[in-house]
Design a protein around this motif. Structure first.
Motif, PDB file in Angstrom:
ATOM      1  N   CYS A  99      14.112   5.364 -52.319  1.00 38.41           N
ATOM      2  CA  CYS A  99      12.993   6.223 -52.707  1.00 38.41           C
ATOM      3  C   CYS A  99      12.982   6.460 -54.216  1.00 38.41           C
ATOM      4  O   CYS A  99      11.935   6.365 -54.864  1.00 38.41           O
ATOM      5  CB  CYS A  99      13.038   7.552 -51.955  1.00 38.41           C
ATOM      6  N   ALA A 100      14.148   6.735 -54.783  1.00 35.65           N
ATOM      7  CA  ALA A 100      14.238   6.988 -56.225  1.00 35.65           C
ATOM      8  C   ALA A 100      13.933   5.726 -57.026  1.00 35.65           C
ATOM      9  O   ALA A 100      13.361   5.804 -58.116  1.00 35.65           O
ATOM     10  CB  ALA A 100      15.618   7.533 -56.573  1.00 35.65           C
ATOM     11  N   LEU A 101      14.293   4.578 -56.500  1.00 34.67           N
ATOM     12  CA  LEU A 101      13.979   3.321 -57.177  1.00 34.67           C
ATOM     13  C   LEU A 101      12.489   3.005 -57.106  1.00 34.67           C
ATOM     14  O   LEU A 101      11.910   2.484 -58.057  1.00 34.67           O
ATOM     15  CB  LEU A 101      14.769   2.167 -56.552  1.00 34.67           C
ATOM     16  N   THR A 102      11.861   3.332 -55.977  1.00 35.47           N
ATOM     17  CA  THR A 102      10.455   3.013 -55.761  1.00 35.47           C
ATOM     18  C   THR A 102       9.522   4.003 -56.448  1.00 35.47           C
ATOM     19  O   THR A 102       8.512   3.601 -57.024  1.00 35.47           O
ATOM     20  CB  THR A 102      10.152   2.977 -54.249  1.00 35.47           C
ATOM     21  N   ALA A 103       9.839   5.285 -56.386  1.00 39.78           N
ATOM     22  CA  ALA A 103       8.961   6.327 -56.940  1.00 39.78           C
ATOM     23  C   ALA A 103       9.784   7.339 -57.748  1.00 39.78           C
ATOM     24  O   ALA A 103       9.969   8.486 -57.332  1.00 39.78           O
ATOM     25  CB  ALA A 103       8.201   7.022 -55.821  1.00 39.78           C
ATOM     26  N   PRO A 104      10.293   6.932 -58.910  1.00 37.96           N
ATOM     27  CA  PRO A 104      11.169   7.820 -59.685  1.00 37.96           C
ATOM     28  C   PRO A 104      10.486   9.075 -60.222  1.00 37.96           C
ATOM     29  O   PRO A 104      11.159  10.031 -60.580  1.00 37.96           O
ATOM     30  CB  PRO A 104      11.660   6.922 -60.821  1.00 37.96           C
ATOM     31  N   ARG A 105       9.159   9.074 -60.250  1.00 40.36           N
ATOM     32  CA  ARG A 105       8.445  10.274 -60.690  1.00 40.36           C
ATOM     33  C   ARG A 105       8.519  11.377 -59.625  1.00 40.36           C
ATOM     34  O   ARG A 105       8.399  12.559 -59.929  1.00 40.36           O
ATOM     35  CB  ARG A 105       6.982   9.916 -60.959  1.00 40.36           C
ATOM     36  N   THR A 106       8.753  10.986 -58.378  1.00 36.79           N
ATOM     37  CA  THR A 106       8.745  11.929 -57.263  1.00 36.79           C
ATOM     38  C   THR A 106      10.126  12.171 -56.663  1.00 36.79           C
ATOM     39  O   THR A 106      10.436  13.276 -56.244  1.00 36.79           O
ATOM     40  CB  THR A 106       7.792  11.420 -56.159  1.00 36.79           C
ATOM     41  N   PHE A 107      10.967  11.128 -56.625  1.00 36.90           N
ATOM     42  CA  PHE A 107      12.264  11.240 -55.955  1.00 36.90           C
ATOM     43  C   PHE A 107      13.418  11.032 -56.924  1.00 36.90           C
ATOM     44  O   PHE A 107      13.323  10.265 -57.876  1.00 36.90           O
ATOM     45  CB  PHE A 107      12.380  10.198 -54.833  1.00 36.90           C
ATOM     46  N   THR A 108      14.506  11.717 -56.630  1.00 41.71           N
ATOM     47  CA  THR A 108      15.756  11.532 -57.355  1.00 41.71           C
ATOM     48  C   THR A 108      16.868  11.631 -56.316  1.00 41.71           C
ATOM     49  O   THR A 108      16.603  11.735 -55.118  1.00 41.71           O
ATOM     50  CB  THR A 108      15.914  12.600 -58.468  1.00 41.71           C
ATOM     51  N   GLN A 109      18.094  11.587 -56.782  1.00 41.69           N
ATOM     52  CA  GLN A 109      19.223  11.790 -55.878  1.00 41.69           C
ATOM     53  C   GLN A 109      20.000  13.001 -56.354  1.00 41.69           C
ATOM     54  O   GLN A 109      20.192  13.194 -57.561  1.00 41.69           O
ATOM     55  CB  GLN A 109      20.111  10.543 -55.827  1.00 41.69           C
ATOM     56  N   ASP A 110      20.442  13.820 -55.396  1.00 41.81           N
ATOM     57  CA  ASP A 110      21.188  15.018 -55.750  1.00 41.81           C
ATOM     58  C   ASP A 110      22.623  14.660 -56.128  1.00 41.81           C
ATOM     59  O   ASP A 110      22.988  13.475 -56.171  1.00 41.81           O
ATOM     60  CB  ASP A 110      21.126  16.056 -54.625  1.00 41.81           C
ATOM     61  N   ASP A 111      23.425  15.656 -56.411  1.00 40.42           N
ATOM     62  CA  ASP A 111      24.802  15.425 -56.853  1.00 40.42           C
ATOM     63  C   ASP A 111      25.657  14.702 -55.813  1.00 40.42           C
ATOM     64  O   ASP A 111      26.667  14.094 -56.156  1.00 40.42           O
ATOM     65  CB  ASP A 111      25.473  16.753 -57.217  1.00 40.42           C
ATOM     66  N   ASP A 112      25.244  14.768 -54.557  1.00 38.28           N
ATOM     67  CA  ASP A 112      25.975  14.079 -53.491  1.00 38.28           C
ATOM     68  C   ASP A 112      25.406  12.701 -53.195  1.00 38.28           C
ATOM     69  O   ASP A 112      25.877  12.001 -52.307  1.00 38.28           O
ATOM     70  CB  ASP A 112      25.965  14.927 -52.214  1.00 38.28           C
ATOM     71  N   GLY A 113      24.351  12.297 -53.925  1.00 38.18           N
ATOM     72  CA  GLY A 113      23.763  10.980 -53.750  1.00 38.18           C
ATOM     73  C   GLY A 113      22.646  10.900 -52.731  1.00 38.18           C
ATOM     74  O   GLY A 113      22.179   9.817 -52.412  1.00 38.18           O
ATOM     75  N   PHE A 114      22.206  12.054 -52.215  1.00 37.49           N
ATOM     76  CA  PHE A 114      21.141  12.057 -51.223  1.00 37.49           C
ATOM     77  C   PHE A 114      19.796  12.316 -51.883  1.00 37.49           C
ATOM     78  O   PHE A 114      19.706  12.859 -52.974  1.00 37.49           O
ATOM     79  CB  PHE A 114      21.416  13.098 -50.138  1.00 37.49           C
ATOM     80  N   SER A 115      18.738  11.945 -51.195  1.00 40.46           N
ATOM     81  CA  SER A 115      17.376  12.063 -51.712  1.00 40.46           C
ATOM     82  C   SER A 115      17.004  13.520 -51.973  1.00 40.46           C
ATOM     83  O   SER A 115      17.334  14.418 -51.201  1.00 40.46           O
ATOM     84  CB  SER A 115      16.405  11.445 -50.699  1.00 40.46           C
ATOM     85  N   ALA A 116      16.276  13.713 -53.074  1.00 39.65           N
ATOM     86  CA  ALA A 116      15.755  15.031 -53.444  1.00 39.65           C
ATOM     87  C   ALA A 116      14.432  14.823 -54.161  1.00 39.65           C
ATOM     88  O   ALA A 116      14.173  13.747 -54.714  1.00 39.65           O
ATOM     89  CB  ALA A 116      16.746  15.762 -54.340  1.00 39.65           C
ATOM     90  N   LEU A 117      13.602  15.845 -54.147  1.00 38.19           N
ATOM     91  CA  LEU A 117      12.321  15.766 -54.829  1.00 38.19           C
ATOM     92  C   LEU A 117      12.459  16.201 -56.285  1.00 38.19           C
ATOM     93  O   LEU A 117      13.179  17.151 -56.590  1.00 38.19           O
ATOM     94  CB  LEU A 117      11.295  16.660 -54.130  1.00 38.19           C
ATOM     95  N   VAL A 118      11.773  15.498 -57.159  1.00 38.85           N
ATOM     96  CA  VAL A 118      11.702  15.890 -58.565  1.00 38.85           C
ATOM     97  C   VAL A 118      10.705  17.047 -58.643  1.00 38.85           C
ATOM     98  O   VAL A 118       9.600  16.939 -58.099  1.00 38.85           O
ATOM     99  CB  VAL A 118      11.214  14.711 -59.440  1.00 38.85           C
ATOM    100  N   PRO A 119      11.070  18.158 -59.279  1.00 38.31           N
ATOM    101  CA  PRO A 119      10.109  19.266 -59.396  1.00 38.31           C
ATOM    102  C   PRO A 119       8.838  18.812 -60.104  1.00 38.31           C
ATOM    103  O   PRO A 119       8.895  18.109 -61.109  1.00 38.31           O
ATOM    104  CB  PRO A 119      10.859  20.303 -60.233  1.00 38.31           C
TER     105      PRO A 119
END
Length: 68
Positions: free
Chosen positions: A20-40
């Motif tokens: 998700c972070a690779l496909t849509a970096p404006r919307t998704f990132t990874q948290d400190d544990d490496g799991f998906s999170a939303l970019v504010p």
């Protein structure tokens, strides 16, 4: 009127592949544990056209995108 996009991540299902972070970096990132999170996003930010593609790219279908 701009489209409102609602994105949810099933954190119990996410395996942290990062697609998700690779496909849509404006919307998704990874948290400190490496799991998906939303970019504010700022209020009124336009819908990300890549968010649906990111949901499709998720190997465990942990992302849901809806619009109204």
């Amino acid at each position: 009127m701009p489209t409102t996009q609602h994105i949810s991540i099933d954190t119990d299902r996410c395996i942290g592949s990062g697609q998700c972070a690779l496909t849509a970096p404006r919307t998704f990132t990874q948290d400190d544990d490496g799991f998906s999170a939303l970019v504010p996003q700022p209020a009124g930010a336009p819908a990300d056209p890549l968010a649906r593609e990111a949901a499709r790219a998720c190997p465990v279908q942990a992302i849901t995108v809806s619009e109204d």
